[in-house]
Structures are given as structure tokens and as C-alpha cells.
Scaffold this motif. Structure first.
Motif, PDB file in Angstrom:
ATOM      1  N   ASN A 110      19.984  -4.396  21.970  1.00 43.38           N
ATOM      2  CA  ASN A 110      20.826  -5.528  21.314  1.00 43.38           C
ATOM      3  C   ASN A 110      20.282  -5.474  20.020  1.00 43.38           C
ATOM      4  OD1 ASN A 110      22.634  -5.729  23.125  1.00 43.38           O
ATOM      5  ND2 ASN A 110      21.476  -7.360  24.178  1.00 43.38           N
ATOM      6  N   LEU A 111      19.168  -4.800  19.373  1.00 41.45           N
ATOM      7  CA  LEU A 111      18.394  -5.006  18.311  1.00 41.45           C
ATOM      8  C   LEU A 111      19.262  -4.936  16.819  1.00 41.45           C
ATOM      9  CD1 LEU A 111      14.738  -3.843  18.616  1.00 41.45           C
ATOM     10  CD2 LEU A 111      15.667  -6.035  18.118  1.00 41.45           C
ATOM     11  N   GLN A 112      20.078  -3.631  16.818  1.00 44.69           N
ATOM     12  CA  GLN A 112      21.127  -3.435  15.928  1.00 44.69           C
ATOM     13  C   GLN A 112      22.047  -4.475  15.948  1.00 44.69           C
ATOM     14  OE1 GLN A 112      19.590  -0.901  18.010  1.00 44.69           O
ATOM     15  NE2 GLN A 112      18.186  -0.103  16.312  1.00 44.69           N
ATOM     16  N   GLU A 113      22.522  -4.916  17.047  1.00 43.96           N
ATOM     17  CA  GLU A 113      23.814  -5.829  17.144  1.00 43.96           C
ATOM     18  C   GLU A 113      23.415  -7.373  16.476  1.00 43.96           C
ATOM     19  OE1 GLU A 113      27.636  -7.144  17.229  1.00 43.96           O
ATOM     20  OE2 GLU A 113      26.890  -4.897  17.692  1.00 43.96           O
ATOM     21  N   ARG A 114      22.068  -7.518  16.918  1.00 45.14           N
ATOM     22  CA  ARG A 114      21.682  -8.648  16.469  1.00 45.14           C
ATOM     23  C   ARG A 114      21.417  -8.562  14.733  1.00 45.14           C
ATOM     24  NH1 ARG A 114      18.821 -12.143  20.421  1.00 45.14           N
ATOM     25  NH2 ARG A 114      16.858 -12.304  18.805  1.00 45.14           N
ATOM     26  N   GLU A 115      20.716  -7.639  14.518  1.00 46.67           N
ATOM     27  CA  GLU A 115      20.505  -7.328  13.096  1.00 46.67           C
ATOM     28  C   GLU A 115      21.914  -7.554  12.220  1.00 46.67           C
ATOM     29  OE1 GLU A 115      18.736  -3.867   9.995  1.00 46.67           O
ATOM     30  OE2 GLU A 115      18.320  -3.832  12.119  1.00 46.67           O
ATOM     31  N   LYS A 116      22.876  -6.929  12.850  1.00 44.61           N
ATOM     32  CA  LYS A 116      24.250  -6.858  12.136  1.00 44.61           C
ATOM     33  C   LYS A 116      24.675  -8.258  11.995  1.00 44.61           C
ATOM     34  CE  LYS A 116      27.313  -3.728  13.986  1.00 44.61           C
ATOM     35  NZ  LYS A 116      28.225  -3.079  14.583  1.00 44.61           N
ATOM     36  N   ILE A 117      24.371  -9.164  13.037  1.00 42.65           N
ATOM     37  CA  ILE A 117      25.219 -10.372  12.857  1.00 42.65           C
ATOM     38  C   ILE A 117      24.399 -11.146  11.918  1.00 42.65           C
ATOM     39  CG2 ILE A 117      25.307 -12.512  14.376  1.00 42.65           C
ATOM     40  CD1 ILE A 117      25.743 -10.824  16.866  1.00 42.65           C
ATOM     41  N   LEU A 118      23.138 -10.954  11.862  1.00 41.23           N
ATOM     42  CA  LEU A 118      22.326 -11.745  10.894  1.00 41.23           C
ATOM     43  C   LEU A 118      22.756 -11.346   9.442  1.00 41.23           C
ATOM     44  CD1 LEU A 118      18.933 -12.092  12.716  1.00 41.23           C
ATOM     45  CD2 LEU A 118      20.468 -13.868  12.268  1.00 41.23           C
ATOM     46  N   LYS A 119      22.901  -9.967   9.233  1.00 36.67           N
ATOM     47  CA  LYS A 119      23.210  -9.621   7.796  1.00 36.67           C
ATOM     48  C   LYS A 119      24.755 -10.128   7.450  1.00 36.67           C
ATOM     49  CE  LYS A 119      20.510  -5.645   7.687  1.00 36.67           C
ATOM     50  NZ  LYS A 119      20.424  -3.935   7.499  1.00 36.67           N
ATOM     51  N   SER A 120      25.632 -10.160   8.573  1.00 39.63           N
ATOM     52  CA  SER A 120      26.837 -10.730   8.512  1.00 39.63           C
ATOM     53  C   SER A 120      26.920 -12.120   8.102  1.00 39.63           C
ATOM     54  CB  SER A 120      27.720 -10.238   9.653  1.00 39.63           C
ATOM     55  OG  SER A 120      29.123 -10.828   9.378  1.00 39.63           O
ATOM     56  N   TRP A 135      15.554 -16.036   7.462  1.00 37.76           N
ATOM     57  CA  TRP A 135      14.405 -16.306   8.040  1.00 37.76           C
ATOM     58  C   TRP A 135      14.161 -15.486   9.435  1.00 37.76           C
ATOM     59  CZ3 TRP A 135       9.781 -18.686   6.465  1.00 37.76           C
ATOM     60  CH2 TRP A 135       8.934 -18.801   7.663  1.00 37.76           C
ATOM     61  N   ASP A 136      15.380 -15.772  10.236  1.00 36.07           N
ATOM     62  CA  ASP A 136      15.479 -14.835  11.513  1.00 36.07           C
ATOM     63  C   ASP A 136      15.566 -13.372  11.353  1.00 36.07           C
ATOM     64  OD1 ASP A 136      15.381 -17.420  12.793  1.00 36.07           O
ATOM     65  OD2 ASP A 136      17.628 -17.497  13.030  1.00 36.07           O
ATOM     66  N   LEU A 137      16.050 -12.962  10.241  1.00 33.08           N
ATOM     67  CA  LEU A 137      16.023 -11.544  10.211  1.00 33.08           C
ATOM     68  C   LEU A 137      14.783 -10.988   9.566  1.00 33.08           C
ATOM     69  CD1 LEU A 137      17.919  -8.885   9.985  1.00 33.08           C
ATOM     70  CD2 LEU A 137      18.333  -9.538   7.396  1.00 33.08           C
ATOM     71  N   SER A 138      14.011 -11.730   9.071  1.00 30.05           N
ATOM     72  CA  SER A 138      12.466 -11.283   8.677  1.00 30.05           C
ATOM     73  C   SER A 138      11.827 -11.315   9.913  1.00 30.05           C
ATOM     74  CB  SER A 138      11.707 -12.084   7.766  1.00 30.05           C
ATOM     75  OG  SER A 138      11.568 -13.539   8.168  1.00 30.05           O
ATOM     76  N   ASP A 139      11.769 -12.268  10.771  1.00 28.58           N
ATOM     77  CA  ASP A 139      11.028 -12.377  12.257  1.00 28.58           C
ATOM     78  C   ASP A 139      11.854 -11.224  13.081  1.00 28.58           C
ATOM     79  OD1 ASP A 139       9.826 -14.627  11.610  1.00 28.58           O
ATOM     80  OD2 ASP A 139      10.783 -16.157  12.511  1.00 28.58           O
ATOM     81  N   LEU A 140      12.919 -10.825  12.879  1.00 27.90           N
ATOM     82  CA  LEU A 140      13.451  -9.698  13.862  1.00 27.90           C
ATOM     83  C   LEU A 140      12.814  -8.487  13.413  1.00 27.90           C
ATOM     84  CD1 LEU A 140      15.967  -9.205  15.999  1.00 27.90           C
ATOM     85  CD2 LEU A 140      16.843  -8.103  13.721  1.00 27.90           C
ATOM     86  N   TYR A 141      12.825  -8.361  12.295  1.00 26.68           N
ATOM     87  CA  TYR A 141      11.788  -6.894  11.660  1.00 26.68           C
ATOM     88  C   TYR A 141      10.347  -7.041  12.066  1.00 26.68           C
ATOM     89  CZ  TYR A 141      16.064  -5.854   8.574  1.00 26.68           C
ATOM     90  OH  TYR A 141      17.329  -5.781   8.201  1.00 26.68           O
ATOM     91  N   LEU A 142      10.019  -8.116  12.036  1.00 32.83           N
ATOM     92  CA  LEU A 142       8.289  -8.351  12.345  1.00 32.83           C
ATOM     93  C   LEU A 142       8.198  -8.353  14.027  1.00 32.83           C
ATOM     94  CD1 LEU A 142       7.425 -10.851   9.807  1.00 32.83           C
ATOM     95  CD2 LEU A 142       7.073  -8.619   9.638  1.00 32.83           C
ATOM     96  N   ASP A 143       9.048  -8.975  14.707  1.00 29.31           N
ATOM     97  CA  ASP A 143       8.543  -9.194  15.967  1.00 29.31           C
ATOM     98  C   ASP A 143       9.313  -8.469  17.016  1.00 29.31           C
ATOM     99  OD1 ASP A 143       6.968 -11.308  14.949  1.00 29.31           O
ATOM    100  OD2 ASP A 143       8.287 -12.628  15.192  1.00 29.31           O
ATOM    101  N   SER A 144      10.672  -8.011  16.681  1.00 25.87           N
ATOM    102  CA  SER A 144      11.455  -7.352  17.784  1.00 25.87           C
ATOM    103  C   SER A 144      11.207  -6.100  17.937  1.00 25.87           C
ATOM    104  CB  SER A 144      12.795  -7.637  17.541  1.00 25.87           C
ATOM    105  OG  SER A 144      13.125  -9.435  17.555  1.00 25.87           O
ATOM    106  N   TYR A 145      10.995  -5.309  16.848  1.00 32.88           N
ATOM    107  CA  TYR A 145      10.774  -3.808  17.054  1.00 32.88           C
ATOM    108  C   TYR A 145       9.472  -3.404  17.500  1.00 32.88           C
ATOM    109  CZ  TYR A 145      15.106  -3.386  14.388  1.00 32.88           C
ATOM    110  OH  TYR A 145      16.413  -3.437  13.980  1.00 32.88           O
ATOM    111  N   GLN A 146       9.553  -2.183  18.239  1.00 37.00           N
ATOM    112  CA  GLN A 146       8.033  -1.848  18.789  1.00 37.00           C
ATOM    113  C   GLN A 146       7.127  -1.615  17.652  1.00 37.00           C
ATOM    114  OE1 GLN A 146       9.115   1.742  20.968  1.00 37.00           O
ATOM    115  NE2 GLN A 146       9.550   0.425  22.685  1.00 37.00           N
TER     116      GLN A 146
END
Length: 188
Positions: free
Chosen positions: A87-97, A113-124
């Protein structure tokens, strides 16, 4: 003139004065009511005029509640998706939207803020460059936000010591008199 004529004239004069006073009071009340009505009309008309005439080519402030509501419904979808690799790409797409379609709303600011957290914490492998770009974009688009200091501190943490932007940002934060002196002195 006899006494009865004088009484009649006095009574007649009193009645005329009373009628005149009543008439004057009615006119005053009517004028007073008209003034209140005019003020009421202005109180209602001015905000409507401001809402319909604000904003030129960009989104008018009247659209902010609608944009905020749309962003909140997208946020619900974002929260519904589990924090999994699928779901990472879908979550990223929602935040960008939210960022793109809800400019000027608090939800859009939080989405940065959430998008920056997603980039830092959610990806391997953390996507630090994308997180930095997201935070810098926020600072460019919302320089007067209540969250600006938080974004700058997070960005300062992400900049490596060799990043030339770090010194400038550090200087901005240490010279910011709105921050407590203990925080300003602790910025490294």
C-alpha cells in the motif's frame, strides 16, 4: 373667554401635543427600526460579497471548507490502508493528491509532514532525498504556517553536516526570537 372655553382649548392643545408626541415617537421608532434593518442587511451582504468576490484566478477562500472536507475524506482512506509494502504507493498517491488538490488547507500542510514521514519510515530504504524535497516544498509554499518551525527543525536534522543549506537554516532558527532561548541555544 370663559372658564369652559379655556379648559376646552387646554384639552385640545394637550390632545394635539399628545398626538404629535405619539407621531414623533412612531417616526423615531420607525427610523430606528429602519436603521437596524439597514445594519442587518449590511451585516449579511458584506460577507456574501466578500466570499463571492475573493480570489482572482486561484481558489477563493469560500472553497476552503469544501477543500478541507475533500482532504479529510482522502485522509480517512489513507488511514484505512495498512502500512504495508503493498500500500505504500497508494498511500503516497493519496498524500500527494491532498497536497495538490487541497492547497491552502490545514490538511494539505499535515499531508506534507506525513509524506516526509512516509519517505523516512515506511520504505525499507529511507528515501531521505524525497523527504528533504517534500519539507523544502512545504517551506516554499507555506512560509507563514504555524508548522514552519517544526518543518525547519526536521529539515535541519535531515541535512547532513556537509549540506550547504544546513548553515543557513541553522542561522535562521538560532535568530528566530519567537523560539524559546533554550531551544535556540540547543540547535546544533
Amino acid at each position: 373667554m370663559n372658564h369652559s372655553n379655556i379648559n376646552f382649548l387646554l384639552e385640545s392643545e394637550t390632545r394635539t401635543r399628545t398626538r404629535n408626541h405619539r407621531s414623533i415617537r412612531k417616526r423615531k421608532r420607525k427610523n430606528h427600526a429602519l436603521k437596524y434593518f439597514a445594519v442587518l442587511v449590511l451585516m449579511l451582504a458584506v460577507p456574501v460579497w466578500l466570499l463571492t468576490n475573493s480570489g482572482s484566478g486561484s481558489q477563493a477562500s469560500a472553497n476552503i471548507p469544501e477543500l478541507e472536507q475533500n482532504a479529510q475524506s482522502m485522509r480517512v482512506e489513507f488511514d484505512r490502508l495498512k502500512d504495508t509494502d503493498e500500500n505504500l504507493q497508494e498511500r503516497e498517491k493519496i498524500l500527494k493528491s491532498i497536497i495538490t488538490n487541497s492547497r491552502g488547507t490545514e490538511e494539505a500542510e499535515l499531508a506534507y509532514w506525513d509524506l516526509s514521514d512516509l519517505y523516512l519510515d515506511s520504505y525499507q530504504e529511507p528515501k531521505t532525498d524525497l523527504a528533504i524535497a517534500t519539507l523544502e516544498e512545504f517551506l516554499k509554499n507555506y512560509p507563514d504556517s504555524n508548522w514552519t518551525t517544526h518543518f525547519k527543525l526536521k529539515l535541519l536534522d535531515l541535512y547532513g553536516n556537509d549540506n550547504p543549506k544546513r548553515a543557513s537554516l541553522k542561522e535562521q532558527l538560532t535568530n528566530d526570537k519567537s523560539l524559546p532561548s533554550s531551544l535556540r541555544s540547543s540547535i546544533n
